[in-house]
Motif scaffolding. Structure first.
Motif, PDB file in Angstrom:
ATOM      1  N   THR A   1       5.510 -41.069  47.972  1.00 12.03           N
ATOM      2  CA  THR A   1       4.911 -41.401  49.274  1.00 12.03           C
ATOM      3  C   THR A   1       5.352 -42.756  49.796  1.00 12.03           C
ATOM      4  O   THR A   1       5.197 -43.030  50.989  1.00 12.03           O
ATOM      5  CB  THR A   1       3.372 -41.402  49.176  1.00 12.03           C
ATOM      6  OG1 THR A   1       2.940 -42.439  48.284  1.00 12.03           O
ATOM      7  CG2 THR A   1       2.861 -40.053  48.690  1.00 12.03           C
ATOM      8  N   GLY A   2       5.842 -43.638  48.937  1.00  6.56           N
ATOM      9  CA  GLY A   2       6.268 -44.950  49.380  1.00  6.56           C
ATOM     10  C   GLY A   2       5.142 -45.922  49.623  1.00  6.56           C
ATOM     11  O   GLY A   2       5.337 -46.981  50.214  1.00  6.56           O
ATOM     12  N   THR A   3       3.940 -45.605  49.171  1.00  5.10           N
ATOM     13  CA  THR A   3       2.789 -46.473  49.385  1.00  5.10           C
ATOM     14  C   THR A   3       1.733 -46.195  48.331  1.00  5.10           C
ATOM     15  O   THR A   3       1.747 -45.137  47.688  1.00  5.10           O
ATOM     16  CB  THR A   3       2.188 -46.231  50.789  1.00  5.10           C
ATOM     17  OG1 THR A   3       1.079 -47.119  50.992  1.00  5.10           O
ATOM     18  CG2 THR A   3       1.701 -44.802  50.933  1.00  5.10           C
ATOM     19  N   LEU A   4       0.821 -47.169  48.144  1.00  9.13           N
ATOM     20  CA  LEU A   4      -0.321 -46.973  47.253  1.00  9.13           C
ATOM     21  C   LEU A   4      -1.638 -47.214  47.984  1.00  9.13           C
ATOM     22  O   LEU A   4      -2.698 -47.143  47.371  1.00  9.13           O
ATOM     23  CB  LEU A   4      -0.217 -47.900  46.033  1.00  9.13           C
ATOM     24  CG  LEU A   4       0.883 -47.547  45.033  1.00  9.13           C
ATOM     25  CD1 LEU A   4       0.946 -48.577  43.910  1.00  9.13           C
ATOM     26  CD2 LEU A   4       0.678 -46.155  44.455  1.00  9.13           C
TER      27      LEU A   4
ATOM     28  N   GLY B   1     -15.568 -56.095  37.978  1.00 11.97           N
ATOM     29  CA  GLY B   1     -14.679 -54.949  37.891  1.00 11.97           C
ATOM     30  C   GLY B   1     -15.285 -53.692  38.488  1.00 11.97           C
ATOM     31  O   GLY B   1     -14.611 -52.926  39.191  1.00 11.97           O
ATOM     32  N   LEU B   2     -16.558 -53.468  38.220  1.00 14.09           N
ATOM     33  CA  LEU B   2     -17.242 -52.290  38.765  1.00 14.09           C
ATOM     34  C   LEU B   2     -17.275 -52.331  40.289  1.00 14.09           C
ATOM     35  O   LEU B   2     -16.902 -51.363  40.963  1.00 14.09           O
ATOM     36  CB  LEU B   2     -18.661 -52.206  38.205  1.00 14.09           C
ATOM     37  CG  LEU B   2     -18.804 -51.849  36.725  1.00 14.09           C
ATOM     38  CD1 LEU B   2     -20.236 -52.097  36.262  1.00 14.09           C
ATOM     39  CD2 LEU B   2     -18.429 -50.389  36.486  1.00 14.09           C
ATOM     40  N   ASN B   3     -17.725 -53.455  40.840  1.00 14.36           N
ATOM     41  CA  ASN B   3     -17.820 -53.571  42.292  1.00 14.36           C
ATOM     42  C   ASN B   3     -16.449 -53.467  42.948  1.00 14.36           C
ATOM     43  O   ASN B   3     -16.291 -52.831  44.000  1.00 14.36           O
ATOM     44  CB  ASN B   3     -18.483 -54.900  42.675  1.00 14.36           C
ATOM     45  CG  ASN B   3     -19.954 -54.935  42.309  1.00 14.36           C
ATOM     46  OD1 ASN B   3     -20.544 -53.925  41.949  1.00 14.36           O
ATOM     47  ND2 ASN B   3     -20.556 -56.111  42.382  1.00 14.36           N
ATOM     48  N   GLY B   4     -15.453 -54.104  42.326  1.00 12.97           N
ATOM     49  CA  GLY B   4     -14.109 -54.045  42.886  1.00 12.97           C
ATOM     50  C   GLY B   4     -13.561 -52.631  42.919  1.00 12.97           C
ATOM     51  O   GLY B   4     -12.910 -52.222  43.891  1.00 12.97           O
ATOM     52  N   ALA B   5     -13.819 -51.862  41.860  1.00  8.42           N
ATOM     53  CA  ALA B   5     -13.347 -50.475  41.827  1.00  8.42           C
ATOM     54  C   ALA B   5     -13.984 -49.648  42.938  1.00  8.42           C
ATOM     55  O   ALA B   5     -13.356 -48.739  43.489  1.00  8.42           O
ATOM     56  CB  ALA B   5     -13.657 -49.857  40.463  1.00  8.42           C
ATOM     57  N   PHE B   6     -15.225 -49.967  43.287  1.00  8.71           N
ATOM     58  CA  PHE B   6     -15.930 -49.185  44.308  1.00  8.71           C
ATOM     59  C   PHE B   6     -15.527 -49.549  45.734  1.00  8.71           C
ATOM     60  O   PHE B   6     -15.729 -48.739  46.644  1.00  8.71           O
ATOM     61  CB  PHE B   6     -17.441 -49.346  44.150  1.00  8.71           C
ATOM     62  CG  PHE B   6     -17.984 -48.737  42.886  1.00  8.71           C
ATOM     63  CD1 PHE B   6     -17.519 -47.522  42.428  1.00  8.71           C
ATOM     64  CD2 PHE B   6     -18.963 -49.382  42.149  1.00  8.71           C
ATOM     65  CE1 PHE B   6     -18.017 -46.958  41.261  1.00  8.71           C
ATOM     66  CE2 PHE B   6     -19.476 -48.835  40.977  1.00  8.71           C
ATOM     67  CZ  PHE B   6     -18.995 -47.619  40.534  1.00  8.71           C
ATOM     68  N   VAL B   7     -14.991 -50.743  45.954  1.00 11.95           N
ATOM     69  CA  VAL B   7     -14.677 -51.150  47.324  1.00 11.95           C
ATOM     70  C   VAL B   7     -13.186 -51.206  47.620  1.00 11.95           C
ATOM     71  O   VAL B   7     -12.806 -51.342  48.789  1.00 11.95           O
ATOM     72  CB  VAL B   7     -15.309 -52.532  47.664  1.00 11.95           C
ATOM     73  CG1 VAL B   7     -16.810 -52.492  47.510  1.00 11.95           C
ATOM     74  CG2 VAL B   7     -14.704 -53.651  46.812  1.00 11.95           C
ATOM     75  N   THR B   8     -12.340 -51.109  46.617  1.00 16.02           N
ATOM     76  CA  THR B   8     -10.913 -51.225  46.894  1.00 16.02           C
ATOM     77  C   THR B   8     -10.406 -50.023  47.679  1.00 16.02           C
ATOM     78  O   THR B   8     -10.869 -48.895  47.486  1.00 16.02           O
ATOM     79  CB  THR B   8     -10.113 -51.374  45.586  1.00 16.02           C
ATOM     80  OG1 THR B   8      -8.734 -51.597  45.911  1.00 16.02           O
ATOM     81  CG2 THR B   8     -10.215 -50.135  44.721  1.00 16.02           C
ATOM     82  N   GLY B   9      -9.444 -50.288  48.542  1.00 12.77           N
ATOM     83  CA  GLY B   9      -8.817 -49.221  49.303  1.00 12.77           C
ATOM     84  C   GLY B   9      -7.381 -48.994  48.888  1.00 12.77           C
ATOM     85  O   GLY B   9      -6.602 -48.400  49.635  1.00 12.77           O
ATOM     86  N   ASP B  10      -7.029 -49.461  47.696  1.00 13.65           N
ATOM     87  CA  ASP B  10      -5.653 -49.415  47.227  1.00 13.65           C
ATOM     88  C   ASP B  10      -5.636 -48.906  45.783  1.00 13.65           C
ATOM     89  O   ASP B  10      -6.415 -49.358  44.953  1.00 13.65           O
ATOM     90  CB  ASP B  10      -5.041 -50.815  47.305  1.00 13.65           C
ATOM     91  CG  ASP B  10      -3.580 -50.837  46.902  1.00 13.65           C
ATOM     92  OD1 ASP B  10      -2.720 -50.731  47.784  1.00 13.65           O
ATOM     93  OD2 ASP B  10      -3.301 -50.949  45.685  1.00 13.65           O
ATOM     94  N   LEU B  11      -4.752 -47.977  45.480  1.00  9.70           N
ATOM     95  CA  LEU B  11      -4.710 -47.381  44.148  1.00  9.70           C
ATOM     96  C   LEU B  11      -4.312 -48.393  43.082  1.00  9.70           C
ATOM     97  O   LEU B  11      -4.824 -48.357  41.960  1.00  9.70           O
ATOM     98  CB  LEU B  11      -3.732 -46.199  44.133  1.00  9.70           C
ATOM     99  CG  LEU B  11      -4.224 -44.916  44.785  1.00  9.70           C
ATOM    100  CD1 LEU B  11      -3.100 -43.896  44.888  1.00  9.70           C
ATOM    101  CD2 LEU B  11      -5.394 -44.334  44.011  1.00  9.70           C
ATOM    102  N   PHE B  12      -3.388 -49.300  43.410  1.00  4.48           N
ATOM    103  CA  PHE B  12      -2.995 -50.279  42.397  1.00  4.48           C
ATOM    104  C   PHE B  12      -4.146 -51.231  42.093  1.00  4.48           C
ATOM    105  O   PHE B  12      -4.370 -51.601  40.942  1.00  4.48           O
ATOM    106  CB  PHE B  12      -1.768 -51.075  42.840  1.00  4.48           C
ATOM    107  CG  PHE B  12      -1.309 -52.049  41.793  1.00  4.48           C
ATOM    108  CD1 PHE B  12      -0.589 -51.609  40.680  1.00  4.48           C
ATOM    109  CD2 PHE B  12      -1.612 -53.402  41.884  1.00  4.48           C
ATOM    110  CE1 PHE B  12      -0.185 -52.503  39.695  1.00  4.48           C
ATOM    111  CE2 PHE B  12      -1.208 -54.293  40.914  1.00  4.48           C
ATOM    112  CZ  PHE B  12      -0.489 -53.845  39.811  1.00  4.48           C
TER     113      PHE B  12
END
Length: 529
Positions: free
Chosen positions: A196-199, A131-142
């Motif tokens: 905005t129509g996007t996340l 979870g930690l690593n994923g939060a740091f590398v994701t480029g999407d708010l969702f």
């Protein structure tokens, strides 16, 4: 580009995820009276090896990110903003390395016996790293929300690891608050998508500055809601009250790992409110910054007051966590590359020293008999010289005494505030907080090591003097000294990181493609094109 580096963004998530699954299949379980059997030994080796590999991967990503290239990984080769995007820039790589640097000594410490006091410790540990690593590398708010939930679910169970009435009681509070925050998170995401129509972070970043009228108002509401959510995760006033009791109730290795969790909130504020809703978002930036700086300074001040009033050492360190978060966010709220660089440098230092102090507190408590970590006179510890020196180093680091990195980080923040209208407030709070931190830690050290009571030899705790426990604690403390020695290259890296964060155009081009250009605002509810 080497094959592993090409897939490194997704491997940072897959490695801990697959390790957790393997550990579940191996039967990573324990009990109140766990033992070092064959199965436990295998699980420990698998777990430590995986974290070490993750650390090596993080080092490679930092080296590559230092070139300035933004590594974009499109899952399923779906183009952004339609597909899921992972992105590693200088900030992401730095946070991945910090996570691995904390996780390895903490896991080593836990292998000294804590991992056998409950079931599936190692599997849960790796799910939290996922979870930690994923939060740091994701480029999407969702997907930021998704990874938040992954690390929180793992933390719910880790918090009560080892059981105990107090842990279960604080666990209920922790779960309820975070479920409420998750609901707010979804509401904020809904408002962002409605306007905005996007996340996708890059797509939102280029659209949000163009909003007008009601859409701009809704975007402002979304920004405030997300600030509340991230503020709760980071323990920002007035949402910090849950942290001291929760962290104090957790076992030492869990509390030490949780030191990085508040930084996820800090990271999210910097990434979302610094980049997406920041720099060139006009009135939206000014409104958020107007709230963030006074809240950050208040957090730092209230945290140090809690340190002075703490009844035991675990709560003292927990309040130090709160105070350090306030100092970091004060730098973020100044909204300049110099201040962001200082905040990042101080983030590295504060995370390492807080994690080390949580482990050190248990070592000391284990040698004080029934008094444990309560700040009251007790029998002398069995190793006063070693533990005293470790306490002195940790206290000096936390208080920010020269030439340790805490001093350098605070000095950078003070320099960054020069010439700003808030300079007097920043200087006053940072300096006064540092002074009272020294007093609080000196009080604790005097009670523990000087105000001792005579007792029989067998009344002194015999635990807490194992090399398997002392070595990882000392390693975390010494890493602070290493940071001071490497201050110049670290400062260059954080300077470049802060500069990269302000280059929104490069971020958008890397994610959406070279032909990406500001688009017209979509109709309400229309998906992004």
């Amino acid at each position: 580009m080497e094959l592993w580096l090409q897939h490194a963004p997704v491997l940072t998530v897959l490695l801990p995820a697959m390790t957790a699954v393997v550990l579940l299949l191996l039967g990573d379980s324990g009990g109140e009276h766990g033992h070092d059997g064959d199965s436990v030994g295998v699980c420990r080796r698998v777990s430590l090896t995986s974290v070490a590999l993750g650390g090596l991967m993080a080092v490679g990503l930092v080296v590559h990110a230092s070139t300035g290239e933004l590594m974009v990984y499109r899952l399923g080769e779906w183009p952004a903003p339609f597909g899921i995007v992972l992105l590693v820039d200088r900030l992401s790589a730095l946070m991945l390395l910090l996570t691995a640097t904390v996780a390895l000594p903490v896991l080593w410490y836990a292998c000294g016996g804590w991992d056998t006091r409950g079931r599936y410790f190692h599997a849960l540990f790796h799910f939290q790293l996922m979870g930690l690593n994923g939060a740091f590398v994701t480029g999407d708010l969702f997907n930021l929300f998704v990874f938040f939930e992954v690390l929180l679910i793992a933390s719910y169970v880790l918090l009560v690891h080892g059981q105990g009435r107090e842990r279960f009681r604080m666990g209920v509070h922790y779960v309820v608050l975070n479920l409420a925050a998750s609901a707010l998170f979804l509401i904020g995401l809904g408002l962002v998508y409605a306007t905005t129509g996007t996340l996708n972070m890059a797509d939102v970043a280029q659209r949000v500055a163009q909003l007008q009228g009601d859409d701009a108002t809704l975007a402002h509401v979304a920004a405030v809601i997300l600030l509340v959510v991230f503020g709760l995760k980071a323990a920002l006033v007035p949402l910090y009250a849950w942290l001291p009791a929760t962290y104090a109730a957790a076992s030492a290795p869990v509390a030490a790992l949780f030191a990085i969790m508040t930084k996820v909130g800090v990271y999210s504020i910097l990434r979302v409110h610094g980049v997406i809703f920041g720099i060139d978002a006009g009135a939206l930036t000014e409104s958020v910054a107007g709230w963030l700086l006074p809240l950050a300074l208040t957090t730092s001040a209230l945290g140090v007051l809690g340190t002075l009033a703490a009844p035991n050492m675990a709560r003292l360190v927990a309040y130090l966590t709160v105070s350090s978060v306030g100092t970091i966010l004060a730098g973020v709220a100044l909204y300049s590359t110099q201040a962001w660089s200082a905040a990042l440098y101080y983030t590295l230092h504060s995370t390492l020293v807080v994690a080390a102090l949580f482990l050190l507190v248990e070592l000391i408590a284990a040698q004080r008999g029934d008094t444990c970590d309560r700040l009251q006179p007790a029998p002398a510890v069995r190793e006063p010289v070693l533990l005293g020196l470790m306490m002195l180093l940790g206290a000096a680091s936390a208080a920010g005494l020269p030439p340790l990195p805490g001093f350098l980080g605070k000095l950078m923040i003070l320099e960054a505030s020069h010439g700003l209208s808030a300079q007097a407030w920043v200087w006053s709070v940072v300096l006064v907080v540092g002074f009272f931190t020294i007093i609080g830690l000196a009080r604790a050290g005097a009670i523990v090591f000087w105000h001792v009571q005579p007792c029989e030899a067998d009344a002194v705790g015999h635990a807490g003097h194992s090399a398997r426990l002392i070595a990882p604690t000392a390693l975390l403390l010494l890493l602070g000294v290493v940071m001071a020695g490497l201050a110049s290259p670290l400062k260059r890296y954080t300077d470049a990181t802060a500069q990269q964060l302000t280059d929104k155009a490069a971020y958008v081009r890397a994610v959406l493609g070279e032909g990406a250009a500001p688009t017209t605002r979509p109709y309400r509810g229309e998906p992004a094109r």
